[in-house]
Design an enzyme around this catalytic site. Structure first.
Site, PDB file in Angstrom:
ATOM      1  CB  SER A   1       1.766   0.056  10.778  1.00  0.00           C
ATOM      2  OG  SER A   1       2.370  -0.824   9.836  1.00  0.00           O
TER       3      SER A   1
ATOM      4  CB  SER B   1       5.386  -1.659  10.017  1.00  0.00           C
ATOM      5  OG  SER B   1       5.067  -0.348   9.617  1.00  0.00           O
TER       6      SER B   1
ATOM      7  CE  LYS C   1       0.646  -4.029   9.664  1.00  0.00           C
ATOM      8  NZ  LYS C   1       1.978  -3.502   9.294  1.00  0.00           N
TER       9      LYS C   1
END
Length: 492
Positions: free
Chosen positions: A157, A181, A80
């Site tokens: 996220s 997330s 990520k």
């Protein structure tokens, strides 16, 4: 090769280690998938073609030399682009416009430990700015699309990671979790997302090693519990750079996979934690999942939480606490020579909250810490009776993507207002407390996945894995396979 990539990390590494397929062939097939599918999903923001190829070639040489190449040898993975660092790679904190040229100088835990286990980190995945919401969208890259419906959001996220895994680009991807997330996008995309106990996987943060008040986690998103356990085994273990890192031996995550019985496991069931509004179809699907747990022999009963705070008050506590962490991040950027006004357009909700941080004062921060302590004590009380607690992961189904870089969640559920950033996510409670928590697919509503959240006591990670493995065996979840479901055109 398509069948092997769809089978997952365990199958890939087994075939690579047995020399049935080379890591270069696996990587080439993965890069082809990314080129074909990512324009639809918008999940991957950066691909390191040359570095990944060099690593695959070196891995092939080592296999030929008979060297030990690790338990994840040849497995392609993505990390990520938010609090994830690999030297020379973008470090944009979720595609902040003014940080597109910023590059990392050090390593975070996910890429360093996955590569040590033999995996090949191919690139990075999309995230919202600073991760300050449960959806994935920004003004630079745009929204990450849900593999099951390209008009809807993947969640956040870590939405880029979840969409990449559920969409078949890679079998495992790295994610971070400050309010859900890892688990939120796993629920929306139909993947397995595991947020470990605090300290199980180190979270290395500088210049403030102690971070801010919330528990922050690194963890994997996968398509199966077996792959999840393999990734956890590679990632877990102490690191002296993290003051919260647990020095105890790494749990044997794979030992109880495949057990089909949960006999004697005491499970507390809550559809809403007593305070969250939840869409009715999600509640219906949840009760069906609870019946599956009962059929496995678990002792299931409703659990009541005795909160002193409303759902809105707890959500606001999370938002304020997260804003403090974001404020510190912006201060670090100022120290690096960046200026607020040169960072480009940022989400209005984030800008407003971060600018208000200096006004919060010590009393507000003390009160928020006391609220977290109350949540922590409630978890302690409940886990004195139960081995696990289960709930829906999120209270709402995937929302349509916006076209302005500012997709958010619902502002009301079943007629009750909720904060569109995080108020529809029943995940942030464990970021207050440090308990392990996983999201696994438990069914569908209107063809879209619905997630089951399984929470364990502190350091009960192996028991959470045992439970989700048994649930997966009893109720296998459908996977998106490449290329048929993803070649359809968006209805927009």
């Amino acid at each position: 090769m398509d069948e092997l990539l769809d089978a997952g990390a365990a199958s890939i590494t087994s075939a690579v280690r047995a020399r049935e397929v080379s890591p270069v062939e696996v990587l080439d097939a993965t890069l082809s998938r990314i080129e074909l599918i990512n324009p639809l999903l918008n999940a991957v923001t950066f691909v390191a073609y040359d570095e990944a190829t060099s690593r695959a070639v070196e891995l092939e040489r080592r296999i030929g030399a008979g060297e030990d190449v690790g338990p994840l040898a040849g497995v392609p993975t993505l990390m990520k682009d938010l609090f994830g660092h690999r030297p020379g790679w973008p470090a944009t904190l979720g595609q902040v416009p003014g940080l597109l040229g910023r590059r990392a100088t050090g390593w975070s835990v996910f890429p360093s430990r996955m590569e040590a286990a033999g995996a090949i980190v191919v690139g990075q995945t999309n995230s919202p700015v600073f991760g300050f919401r449960g959806t994935t969208d920004n003004t630079v890259t745009g929204p990450t699309r849900n593999p099951h419906d390209l008009d809807r959001n993947a969640g956040g996220s870590s939405g880029g990671s979840a969409a990449a895994v559920a969409g078949g680009l890679v079998p495992v991807a790295g994610a971070t979790d400050g309010g859900g997330s890892i688990r939120i996008p796993s629920a929306w995309c139909g993947a397995v997302g595991f947020q470990p106990s605090a300290g199980t996987i180190p979270f290395v943060n500088r210049p403030n090693a102690f971070g801010h008040a919330l528990f922050l986690y690194e963890g994997p998103i996968t398509r199966s519990t077996e792959d999840c356990a393999l990734a956890l085994a590679a990632l877990a273990g102490p690191d002296v750079r993290d003051p919260l890192s647990v020095g105890a031996p790494v749990p044997r995550f794979t030992d109880r996979l495949g057990e089909r019985s949960l006999r004697g496991v005491r499970i507390g069931v809550t559809a809403d934690f007593g305070i969250f509004p939840v869409e009715r179809e999600i509640v219906r699907t949840f009760h069906e999942a609870v019946r599956v747990l009962e059929s496995l022999g678990a002792e299931v009963e409703e659990v009541a939480f005795d909160w002193r705070h409303s759902h809105a008050e707890l959500t606001e506590t999370w938002c304020r606490t997260t804003a403090v962490g974001a404020y510190e991040g912006f201060r670090q950027l100022l120290d690096e020579g960046y200026e607020w006004d040169t960072l480009g357009p940022l989400p209005a909700q984030l800008t407003e909250r971060v600018r208000r941080v200096p006004e919060l004062g010590i009393d507000s921060q003390i009160e928020d810490a006391r609220t977290r302590t109350h949540v922590y004590d409630e978890m302690l009380r409940v886990f004195a009776t139960y081995d696990l607690v289960v709930s829906p992961t999120v209270a709402a189904m995937p929302v349509p993507n916006g076209d302005d870089g500012d997709t958010v969640g619902p502002s009301s559920i079943e007629g009750e207002p909720v904060d569109p950033l995080i108020g529809w996510c029943m995940t942030y409670l464990t970021n207050f407390t440090g308990n392990p928590s996983a999201s696994v697919p438990m069914g569908t509503v209107g063809g879209l996945p619905v997630g089951l959240q399984v929470i364990g006591p502190r350091y009960g990670d192996a028991e959470v894995l045992r439970a989700i493995s048994a649930f997966e065996l009893a109720r296998p979840w459908p996977r998106v396979t490449v290329p048929t479901p993803l070649r359809k055109e968006s209805r927009r």
